[in-house]
Scaffold this motif. Structure first.
Motif, PDB file in Angstrom:
ATOM      1  N   LEU A 142       0.859  -1.172   0.000  1.00 10.02           N
ATOM      2  CA  LEU A 142       0.000   0.000   0.000  1.00 10.02           C
ATOM      3  C   LEU A 142       0.900   1.228   0.000  1.00 10.02           C
ATOM      4  N   THR A 143       0.557   2.202  -0.838  1.00  7.59           N
ATOM      5  CA  THR A 143       1.290   3.462  -0.832  1.00  7.59           C
ATOM      6  C   THR A 143       0.499   4.460  -0.008  1.00  7.59           C
ATOM      7  N   SER A 144       1.177   5.059   0.967  1.00 11.00           N
ATOM      8  CA  SER A 144       0.533   6.030   1.844  1.00 11.00           C
ATOM      9  C   SER A 144       1.547   7.079   2.263  1.00 11.00           C
ATOM     10  N   ASN A 145       1.172   8.352   2.163  1.00  5.11           N
ATOM     11  CA  ASN A 145       2.037   9.459   2.581  1.00  5.11           C
ATOM     12  C   ASN A 145       3.432   9.381   1.964  1.00  5.11           C
ATOM     13  N   GLY A 146       3.509   9.029   0.685  1.00  8.57           N
ATOM     14  CA  GLY A 146       4.783   8.995  -0.018  1.00  8.57           C
ATOM     15  C   GLY A 146       5.663   7.804   0.290  1.00  8.57           C
ATOM     16  N   THR A 147       5.147   6.827   1.011  1.00 10.79           N
ATOM     17  CA  THR A 147       5.911   5.628   1.365  1.00 10.79           C
ATOM     18  C   THR A 147       5.181   4.401   0.842  1.00 10.79           C
ATOM     19  N   ILE A 148       5.946   3.439   0.318  1.00 12.78           N
ATOM     20  CA  ILE A 148       5.371   2.150  -0.057  1.00 12.78           C
ATOM     21  C   ILE A 148       5.614   1.202   1.110  1.00 12.78           C
ATOM     22  N   TYR A 149       4.525   0.703   1.691  1.00 12.92           N
ATOM     23  CA  TYR A 149       4.583  -0.263   2.792  1.00 12.92           C
ATOM     24  C   TYR A 149       4.271  -1.638   2.215  1.00 12.92           C
ATOM     25  N   THR A 150       5.100  -2.628   2.531  1.00 12.84           N
ATOM     26  CA  THR A 150       4.865  -3.979   2.022  1.00 12.84           C
ATOM     27  C   THR A 150       4.987  -4.997   3.146  1.00 12.84           C
ATOM     28  N   VAL A 151       4.246  -6.087   3.004  1.00 10.31           N
ATOM     29  CA  VAL A 151       4.352  -7.219   3.926  1.00 10.31           C
ATOM     30  C   VAL A 151       4.321  -8.493   3.088  1.00 10.31           C
ATOM     31  N   LEU A 152       5.244  -9.386   3.364  1.00  9.19           N
ATOM     32  CA  LEU A 152       5.280 -10.704   2.732  1.00  9.19           C
ATOM     33  C   LEU A 152       5.383 -11.729   3.854  1.00  9.19           C
ATOM     34  N   THR A 153       4.394 -12.602   3.927  1.00  8.74           N
ATOM     35  CA  THR A 153       4.332 -13.589   5.002  1.00  8.74           C
ATOM     36  C   THR A 153       4.586 -14.986   4.447  1.00  8.74           C
ATOM     37  N   MET A 154       5.510 -15.708   5.094  1.00  9.45           N
ATOM     38  CA  MET A 154       5.821 -17.096   4.730  1.00  9.45           C
ATOM     39  C   MET A 154       5.995 -17.895   6.023  1.00  9.45           C
ATOM     40  N   VAL A 155       4.864 -18.188   6.665  1.00  7.47           N
ATOM     41  CA  VAL A 155       4.916 -18.869   7.964  1.00  7.47           C
ATOM     42  C   VAL A 155       4.232 -20.234   7.945  1.00  7.47           C
ATOM     43  N   THR A 156       3.662 -20.620   6.814  1.00  6.96           N
ATOM     44  CA  THR A 156       3.046 -21.939   6.692  1.00  6.96           C
ATOM     45  C   THR A 156       3.670 -22.643   5.491  1.00  6.96           C
ATOM     46  N   ASP A 157       3.216 -23.836   5.233  1.00  7.33           N
ATOM     47  CA  ASP A 157       3.701 -24.552   4.056  1.00  7.33           C
ATOM     48  C   ASP A 157       2.965 -24.115   2.789  1.00  7.33           C
ATOM     49  N   GLY A 158       1.986 -23.235   2.936  1.00  7.36           N
ATOM     50  CA  GLY A 158       1.270 -22.702   1.780  1.00  7.36           C
ATOM     51  C   GLY A 158       2.092 -21.646   1.071  1.00  7.36           C
ATOM     52  N   SER A 159       1.604 -21.241  -0.095  1.00  3.07           N
ATOM     53  CA  SER A 159       2.306 -20.205  -0.862  1.00  3.07           C
ATOM     54  C   SER A 159       2.102 -18.843  -0.203  1.00  3.07           C
ATOM     55  N   PRO A 160       2.980 -17.887  -0.502  1.00  5.73           N
ATOM     56  CA  PRO A 160       2.778 -16.534   0.021  1.00  5.73           C
ATOM     57  C   PRO A 160       1.433 -15.934  -0.417  1.00  5.73           C
ATOM     58  N   VAL A 161       0.946 -16.310  -1.593  1.00  5.07           N
ATOM     59  CA  VAL A 161      -0.362 -15.821  -2.051  1.00  5.07           C
ATOM     60  C   VAL A 161      -1.455 -16.326  -1.107  1.00  5.07           C
ATOM     61  N   GLU A 162      -1.337 -17.579  -0.669  1.00  5.30           N
ATOM     62  CA  GLU A 162      -2.320 -18.137   0.267  1.00  5.30           C
ATOM     63  C   GLU A 162      -2.231 -17.468   1.641  1.00  5.30           C
ATOM     64  N   GLN A 163      -1.067 -16.873   1.942  1.00  6.67           N
ATOM     65  CA  GLN A 163      -0.872 -16.221   3.229  1.00  6.67           C
ATOM     66  C   GLN A 163      -1.095 -14.711   3.168  1.00  6.67           C
ATOM     67  N   ALA A 164      -1.602 -14.233   2.032  1.00  6.74           N
ATOM     68  CA  ALA A 164      -1.861 -12.806   1.858  1.00  6.74           C
ATOM     69  C   ALA A 164      -2.817 -12.247   2.916  1.00  6.74           C
ATOM     70  N   PRO A 165      -3.820 -13.003   3.383  1.00  7.52           N
ATOM     71  CA  PRO A 165      -4.672 -12.446   4.443  1.00  7.52           C
ATOM     72  C   PRO A 165      -3.883 -12.096   5.717  1.00  7.52           C
ATOM     73  N   GLN A 166      -2.893 -12.928   6.068  1.00  4.17           N
ATOM     74  CA  GLN A 166      -2.055 -12.591   7.227  1.00  4.17           C
ATOM     75  C   GLN A 166      -1.231 -11.336   6.944  1.00  4.17           C
ATOM     76  N   SER A 167      -0.690 -11.246   5.730  1.00  4.41           N
ATOM     77  CA  SER A 167       0.081 -10.054   5.354  1.00  4.41           C
ATOM     78  C   SER A 167      -0.792  -8.811   5.422  1.00  4.41           C
ATOM     79  N   ALA A 168      -2.018  -8.920   4.933  1.00  2.21           N
ATOM     80  CA  ALA A 168      -2.943  -7.780   4.964  1.00  2.21           C
ATOM     81  C   ALA A 168      -3.260  -7.378   6.398  1.00  2.21           C
ATOM     82  N   ALA A 169      -3.413  -8.351   7.276  1.00  2.00           N
ATOM     83  CA  ALA A 169      -3.704  -8.048   8.685  1.00  2.00           C
ATOM     84  C   ALA A 169      -2.525  -7.319   9.329  1.00  2.00           C
ATOM     85  N   VAL A 170      -1.296  -7.749   9.019  1.00  2.00           N
ATOM     86  CA  VAL A 170      -0.108  -7.072   9.562  1.00  2.00           C
ATOM     87  C   VAL A 170      -0.031  -5.652   9.011  1.00  2.00           C
ATOM     88  N   LEU A 171      -0.256  -5.493   7.705  1.00  2.00           N
ATOM     89  CA  LEU A 171      -0.219  -4.173   7.093  1.00  2.00           C
ATOM     90  C   LEU A 171      -1.256  -3.242   7.717  1.00  2.00           C
TER      91      LEU A 171
END
Length: 177
Positions: A142-171
Motif C-alpha cells: 500500500l502506498t501512503s504518505n509517499g511511502t510504499i509499505y509492504t508485507v510478505l508472510t511465509m509462515v506456513t507450508d502454503g504459498s505466500p499468495v495463500e498467506q496474503a490475508p495474514q500479510s494484509a492483517a499485519v499491514l
C-alpha cells in the motif's frame, strides 16, 4: 624431497612478502595517485556522501513481534534490518518461517519495487485494507504518505499468495487502518 618443497615454499613466501612490502619506492609514497596504484580511494576521498537508498538502522516504527505473532499465527523474534527499508521477523521455533516488512521512502527503491512487481505480473486490488494491492509473489502493499509499505508472510507450508490475508492483517495493524 621435503627440503626442496620447503625451499620452494620459502621462495614463494619471500616473493609475496616483497610484493606486499611497504617500502619507499611504491607509488603511494611518491605522491602518486593511490587510487590508480591500488584501486582503492585514498582515505577521506570516498565520493559517497550518505545513504543512497531507504536508510533504516532498526525496525522501530514497525509492528512489534507480539503483534506480528498474533496476526500470523506463529511466534516471531525481534526484527532485523536485512536491506534497504526492510526488516525480517524470523519464526522463534523455526527460522525458515519469516515475515518481511518494508517501508520504502527513497524514490529509487520505490521504482525498483514497482518495476519488480510489474515484471512478475499484474497486481490485484485487495478489499482490506482499502487501497492495498497483492503482487503475484504474494506481497501485500500500500502506498501512503509517499511511502510504499509492504508485507510478505511465509509462515506456513502454503504459498505466500495463500498467506496474503495474514500479510494484509499485519499491514492494517502497522498503518493503524
Amino acid at each position: 624431497m621435503q627440503r626442496i618443497v620447503s625451499a620452494g615454499l620459502l621462495c614463494c613466501l619471500l616473493a609475496v612478502s616483497a610484493a606486499c612490502s611497504d617500502d619507499d619506492s611504491s607509488a603511494d609514497n611518491q605522491g602518486g595517485d593511490s587510487t590508480a596504484a591500488t584501486g582503492i580511494p585514498a582515505a577521506g576521498t570516498d565520493p559517497t556522501a550518505g545513504p543512497t537508498t531507504t536508510f533504516m538502522p532498526t525496525c522501530a516504527g514497525m509492528p512489534d513481534p507480539a503483534t506480528i505473532s498474533s496476526l500470523v499465527g506463529i511466534p516471531v523474534a525481534d526484527g532485523e534490518v536485512v536491506e534497504a527499508g526492510t526488516c525480517q521477523f524470523l519464526g522463534v521455533n523455526d527460522q525458515s518461517r519469516v515475515v518481511f516488512l518494508k517501508a520504502l521512502i527513497d524514490p529509487t527503491d520505490q521504482a525498483e519495487f514497482t518495476d519488480l512487481q510489474s515484471s512478475l505480473g499484474e497486481s490485484v486490488p485487495m478489499a482490506d485494507p482499502a487501497g492495498s494491492m497483492m503482487g503475484p509473489d504474494g506481497t501485500v502493499y500500500l502506498t501512503s504518505n509517499g511511502t510504499i509499505y509492504t508485507v510478505l508472510t511465509m509462515v506456513t507450508d502454503g504459498s505466500p499468495v495463500e498467506q496474503a490475508p495474514q500479510s494484509a492483517a499485519v499491514l492494517k495493524a502497522w498503518l493503524g487502518l
